[in-house]
Write a protein that holds these residues in place. Structure first.
Motif: not given
Ligand code: ADP
Ligand code: ADP
Ligand code: ZN
Length: 215
Positions: A50-61, A168-182
Motif C-alpha cells: 500500500k505504501a508503495l502504491m500510494d507513492s506511485g512507485a512499483l511493488v517489488a518484482d 499520477i505524474r509520478k506513475r507516468l514517470m515510472v511507466y516511461a522509465e520501467q514499463t515502456a521499454p517492454l
C-alpha cells in the motif's frame, strides 16, 4: 488466447480487459486489482504494497511475480488469460517467459494502448471504481446512471488513493522509465499490436478484437 495489455496508467487497460474477458470468457488477471485486494485484507504483503502504491512507485518484482505465478496455474487460466498491468518491468517479463515456458505455453499477443499524457491525467482523476465488483466508470467519459453508484451491482463508487494528480505524474514517470521499454522487448518477437487509445471505448474495443483475430 494469452494476451498482455500494455499501456500507461489511465490508457484503458482495465476497461478494455474487462470487456474482452467477458466477451471471450477468459479471466482478466490484473495485478493492480490483486494487490488492492491484499491491501483490503490487510495481509503483511498488502500493508507493504500500500505504501508503495500510494507513492506511485512499483511493488517489488518478486512479490508481483509470485502473485501472478500462483494465479496462472489456476484451472480457469487453462484456456487463456488477459494480463492487465503485468509485466511492468523487464525482470517481470523475463519471469513471465520462464513461467509460461514451464507451463508449455506461449504468448499470443501484446496489445499496446497509446494515449497522450494530458488525457491520462483527466482520465485518472475522473476514474471511479466500484468497491464491490471492480467495474470502472468515468465522471465524464463513462458516467454511471446514478452518481457514485455502480450500474452493475449498486455498489459504492470511489476514487482510488493513488488517483491524485501528484501521484499520477509520478506513475507516468515510472511507466516511461520501467514499463515502456517492454514495447521494444515484445516487438522483437513480433507480438505487438499498437492501438490508438484516444478513441472512444467501443472503437478501441473493436480494434483490440481485430488485433486479437476475434473480429
Ligand atoms: P493503473 O491501472 O492505473 O495503471 P494498476 O491498478 O495497474 O494501475 O496499478 C496500481 C499500482 O499497483 C501501481 O502503481 C503499482 O504500485 C502497483 N502494481 C500493479 N501492478 C504492478 C506490477 N506488475 N508491478 C509492480 N507494481 C504493480
Ligand atoms: P488503466 O487500467 O489503463 O489505468 P482504466 O481502464 O481504468 O485505465 O481507464 C481509466 C479511466 O478512463 C476510467 O475512468 C475509464 O472509465 C476511462 N476510460 C477508459 N477508456 C477510455 C476511452 N477510450 N475514452 C475515455 N475514457 C476512457
Ligand atoms: Zn459494481
Amino acid at each position: 488466447m494469452k494476451v498482455i495489455f500494455l499501456g500507461p496508467p489511465g490508457s484503458g487497460k482495465g476497461t478494455q480487459a474487462k470487456m474482452v474477458s467477458e466477451r471471450l470468457g477468459i479471466p482478466q488477471v490484473s495485478t493492480g486489482d490483486m494487490l488492492r485486494s491484499a491491501v483490503r485484507e490487510g495481509t503483511p504483503m498488502g500493508l507493504k504494497a500500500k505504501a508503495l502504491m500510494d507513492s506511485g512507485a512499483l511493488v517489488a518484482d518478486e512479490v508481483v511475480v509470485g502473485i501472478v505465478q500462483e494465479r496462472l496455474v489456476k484451472v480457469d487460466c487453462e484456456p487463456g488469460f488477459i494480463l492487465d498491468g503485468f509485466p511492468r518491468t523487464v525482470p517481470q517479463a523475463d519471469a513471465l517467459q520462464a513461467c509460461l515456458g514451464g507451463l508449455n505455453k506461449n504468448l499470443d499477443a501484446v496489445i499496446s494502448l497509446e494515449v497522450d499524457s494530458d488525457a491520462v491525467v483527466e482520465r485518472i482523476t475522473g476514474r471511479r471504481t466500484c468497491r464491490d465488483c471492480g467495474k470502472m466508470f468515468h465522471v465524464r467519459f463513462d458516467p454511471p446512471a446514478q452518481e457514485d453508484i455502480c450500474d452493475v451491482c449498486g455498489g459504492e463508487l470511489y476514487l482510488r488513493d493513488d488517483d491524485q494528480e501528484a501521484t499520477i505524474r509520478k506513475r507516468l514517470m515510472v511507466y516511461a522509465e520501467q514499463t515502456a521499454p517492454l514495447i521494444a522487448y515484445y516487438q522483437q518477437s513480433g507480438l505487438v499490436s499498437a492501438i490508438d487509445g484516444m478513441q472512444g471505448i467501443a472503437q478501441v474495443q473493436d480494434q483490440i478484437l481485430v488485433a486479437m483475430g476475434r473480429k
